[in-house]
Scaffold this motif. Structure first.
Motif, PDB file in Angstrom:
ATOM      1  N   THR A  15       0.795  -1.232   0.000  1.00 15.43           N
ATOM      2  CA  THR A  15       0.000   0.000   0.000  1.00 15.43           C
ATOM      3  C   THR A  15       0.826   1.280   0.000  1.00 15.43           C
ATOM      4  O   THR A  15       0.298   2.358  -0.269  1.00 15.43           O
ATOM      5  CB  THR A  15      -0.911   0.036   1.237  1.00 15.43           C
ATOM      6  OG1 THR A  15      -0.091   0.074   2.428  1.00 15.43           O
ATOM      7  CG2 THR A  15      -1.805  -1.202   1.285  1.00 15.43           C
ATOM      8  N   PHE A  16       2.128   1.165   0.357  1.00 13.94           N
ATOM      9  CA  PHE A  16       2.990   2.338   0.522  1.00 13.94           C
ATOM     10  C   PHE A  16       2.443   3.277   1.590  1.00 13.94           C
ATOM     11  O   PHE A  16       2.658   4.485   1.559  1.00 13.94           O
ATOM     12  CB  PHE A  16       3.176   3.092  -0.807  1.00 13.94           C
ATOM     13  CG  PHE A  16       3.961   2.323  -1.821  1.00 13.94           C
ATOM     14  CD1 PHE A  16       5.335   2.440  -1.874  1.00 13.94           C
ATOM     15  CD2 PHE A  16       3.326   1.468  -2.702  1.00 13.94           C
ATOM     16  CE1 PHE A  16       6.062   1.716  -2.796  1.00 13.94           C
ATOM     17  CE2 PHE A  16       4.041   0.731  -3.624  1.00 13.94           C
ATOM     18  CZ  PHE A  16       5.421   0.855  -3.678  1.00 13.94           C
ATOM     19  N   ASP A  17       1.728   2.727   2.534  1.00 13.70           N
ATOM     20  CA  ASP A  17       1.117   3.494   3.620  1.00 13.70           C
ATOM     21  C   ASP A  17       1.604   2.931   4.945  1.00 13.70           C
ATOM     22  O   ASP A  17       1.342   1.772   5.270  1.00 13.70           O
ATOM     23  CB  ASP A  17      -0.413   3.391   3.535  1.00 13.70           C
ATOM     24  CG  ASP A  17      -1.108   4.283   4.552  1.00 13.70           C
ATOM     25  OD1 ASP A  17      -0.414   4.865   5.419  1.00 13.70           O
ATOM     26  OD2 ASP A  17      -2.342   4.389   4.498  1.00 13.70           O
ATOM     27  N   LEU A  18       2.317   3.752   5.705  1.00 13.22           N
ATOM     28  CA  LEU A  18       2.884   3.315   6.978  1.00 13.22           C
ATOM     29  C   LEU A  18       1.981   3.620   8.168  1.00 13.22           C
ATOM     30  O   LEU A  18       2.418   3.532   9.312  1.00 13.22           O
ATOM     31  CB  LEU A  18       4.246   3.979   7.206  1.00 13.22           C
ATOM     32  CG  LEU A  18       5.384   3.470   6.316  1.00 13.22           C
ATOM     33  CD1 LEU A  18       6.594   4.383   6.445  1.00 13.22           C
ATOM     34  CD2 LEU A  18       5.768   2.050   6.690  1.00 13.22           C
ATOM     35  N   ALA A  19       0.716   3.967   7.889  1.00  6.17           N
ATOM     36  CA  ALA A  19      -0.170   4.360   8.977  1.00  6.17           C
ATOM     37  C   ALA A  19      -0.299   3.262  10.024  1.00  6.17           C
ATOM     38  O   ALA A  19      -0.283   3.528  11.230  1.00  6.17           O
ATOM     39  CB  ALA A  19      -1.550   4.719   8.428  1.00  6.17           C
ATOM     40  N   ASP A  20      -0.420   1.996   9.596  1.00  5.30           N
ATOM     41  CA  ASP A  20      -0.570   0.904  10.559  1.00  5.30           C
ATOM     42  C   ASP A  20       0.678   0.751  11.421  1.00  5.30           C
ATOM     43  O   ASP A  20       0.589   0.419  12.609  1.00  5.30           O
ATOM     44  CB  ASP A  20      -0.867  -0.410   9.828  1.00  5.30           C
ATOM     45  CG  ASP A  20      -2.282  -0.455   9.274  1.00  5.30           C
ATOM     46  OD1 ASP A  20      -3.080   0.438   9.620  1.00  5.30           O
ATOM     47  OD2 ASP A  20      -2.581  -1.381   8.495  1.00  5.30           O
ATOM     48  N   ALA A  21       1.835   0.989  10.831  1.00  5.42           N
ATOM     49  CA  ALA A  21       3.075   0.894  11.597  1.00  5.42           C
ATOM     50  C   ALA A  21       3.155   1.990  12.651  1.00  5.42           C
ATOM     51  O   ALA A  21       3.516   1.752  13.799  1.00  5.42           O
ATOM     52  CB  ALA A  21       4.285   0.971  10.659  1.00  5.42           C
ATOM     53  N   PHE A  22       2.791   3.226  12.251  1.00  7.13           N
ATOM     54  CA  PHE A  22       2.777   4.323  13.213  1.00  7.13           C
ATOM     55  C   PHE A  22       1.747   4.062  14.313  1.00  7.13           C
ATOM     56  O   PHE A  22       1.994   4.339  15.493  1.00  7.13           O
ATOM     57  CB  PHE A  22       2.465   5.644  12.513  1.00  7.13           C
ATOM     58  CG  PHE A  22       3.603   6.200  11.712  1.00  7.13           C
ATOM     59  CD1 PHE A  22       4.806   6.522  12.313  1.00  7.13           C
ATOM     60  CD2 PHE A  22       3.481   6.401  10.349  1.00  7.13           C
ATOM     61  CE1 PHE A  22       5.870   7.036  11.590  1.00  7.13           C
ATOM     62  CE2 PHE A  22       4.535   6.915   9.606  1.00  7.13           C
ATOM     63  CZ  PHE A  22       5.732   7.230  10.226  1.00  7.13           C
ATOM     64  N   ASP A  23       0.592   3.528  13.914  1.00  7.70           N
ATOM     65  CA  ASP A  23      -0.445   3.236  14.897  1.00  7.70           C
ATOM     66  C   ASP A  23       0.033   2.183  15.893  1.00  7.70           C
ATOM     67  O   ASP A  23      -0.297   2.250  17.085  1.00  7.70           O
ATOM     68  CB  ASP A  23      -1.718   2.749  14.200  1.00  7.70           C
ATOM     69  CG  ASP A  23      -2.443   3.870  13.476  1.00  7.70           C
ATOM     70  OD1 ASP A  23      -2.144   5.045  13.758  1.00  7.70           O
ATOM     71  OD2 ASP A  23      -3.303   3.564  12.626  1.00  7.70           O
ATOM     72  N   ALA A  24       0.798   1.200  15.418  1.00  6.64           N
ATOM     73  CA  ALA A  24       1.314   0.163  16.313  1.00  6.64           C
ATOM     74  C   ALA A  24       2.223   0.782  17.373  1.00  6.64           C
ATOM     75  O   ALA A  24       2.155   0.423  18.557  1.00  6.64           O
ATOM     76  CB  ALA A  24       2.069  -0.898  15.515  1.00  6.64           C
ATOM     77  N   VAL A  25       3.070   1.708  16.955  1.00  4.98           N
ATOM     78  CA  VAL A  25       3.954   2.373  17.919  1.00  4.98           C
ATOM     79  C   VAL A  25       3.138   3.151  18.941  1.00  4.98           C
ATOM     80  O   VAL A  25       3.407   3.101  20.154  1.00  4.98           O
ATOM     81  CB  VAL A  25       4.940   3.309  17.189  1.00  4.98           C
ATOM     82  CG1 VAL A  25       5.736   4.144  18.190  1.00  4.98           C
ATOM     83  CG2 VAL A  25       5.891   2.499  16.316  1.00  4.98           C
ATOM     84  N   GLU A  26       2.111   3.874  18.468  1.00  5.95           N
ATOM     85  CA  GLU A  26       1.280   4.655  19.385  1.00  5.95           C
ATOM     86  C   GLU A  26       0.544   3.762  20.374  1.00  5.95           C
ATOM     87  O   GLU A  26       0.430   4.085  21.558  1.00  5.95           O
ATOM     88  CB  GLU A  26       0.265   5.498  18.589  1.00  5.95           C
ATOM     89  CG  GLU A  26       0.877   6.659  17.835  1.00  5.95           C
ATOM     90  CD  GLU A  26       1.478   7.701  18.760  1.00  5.95           C
ATOM     91  OE1 GLU A  26       0.879   7.994  19.810  1.00  5.95           O
ATOM     92  OE2 GLU A  26       2.566   8.216  18.440  1.00  5.95           O
TER      93      GLU A  26
END
Length: 202
Positions: A149-160
């Motif tokens: 997807t070229f979208d790192l939103a899930d990765a950032f959300d995991a950190v949060e």
């Protein structure tokens, strides 16, 4: 407390960064820029929901010193070095347990839990082994998805999502204390104010 804030972020030879989202974003190093962008979209959504909100303005104020540091050759490295030297100069004290820290647990550098950076590496390194395994699985799944997807939103959300647990693990005994409070809340026997990892130090 970090001493990086004590380092002058503006000198006669440092270009001054405007306190706008665009200027701050442009001045940041690539890794910090990615973090800022993620936080910016969250703040923007919050301000859209609450017209009187100041989330974006507060975010810019928070990130501006880092943007300014990036304008000075070696400024970011100097800040990190100063912080390491400051932390190394603090005499360790036992955890607040009425005695020495539990066996196998390092003493903390102050009576308060050190703040864990909101990065995947810092969160992973601070988590207890059982939580670390769960975080790693979630992080890898998010990265696999991002390849498509070229979208790192899930990765950032995991950190949060995992940062509050990492913050608990930064203080010996804090996880056990919070889990005890959660059990008391579930059974209706708790009296007090629940722990907030954003503002509280156990």
């Amino acid at each position: 407390m970090s001493r990086s804030d004590d380092i002058p972020v503006v000198t006669p030879h440092t270009p001054r960064v405007d306190k706008t989202p665009a200027a701050v974003r442009e001045a940041l190093d690539p890794d910090w820029r990615a973090q800022f962008e993620h936080a910016y979209w969250q703040a923007l959504a919050q301000d859209e929901k609450f017209p009187e909100g100041q989330a974006v303005a507060a975010l810019v104020e928070d990130w501006w010193p880092r943007a300014q540091l990036c304008q000075r050759p070696g400024g970011r490295e100097q800040a990190a070095r100063e912080e390491r030297e400051y932390l190394a100069s603090i005499k360790p004290v036992p955890a607040e347990t009425g005695g020495p820290a539990p066996a196998g647990v390092d003493e903390v550098v102050s009576p308060y839990a050190p703040r864990v950076p909101r990065t995947a590496t810092a969160v992973r390194d601070m988590l207890d082994p059982d939580w670390r395994e769960e975080f790693e699985a979630e992080w890898r799944a998010a990265l696999d998805k991002a390849k498509e997807t070229f979208d790192l939103a899930d990765a950032f959300d995991a950190v949060e999502r995992w940062w509050p647990r990492a913050q608990l693990c930064a203080k010996p005994g804090a996880r056990e204390q919070v889990e005890r409070v959660e059990r008391e809340i579930a059974t209706g026997t708790f009296v007090g104010i629940p722990y907030d990892p954003e503002t509280d130090d156990l």
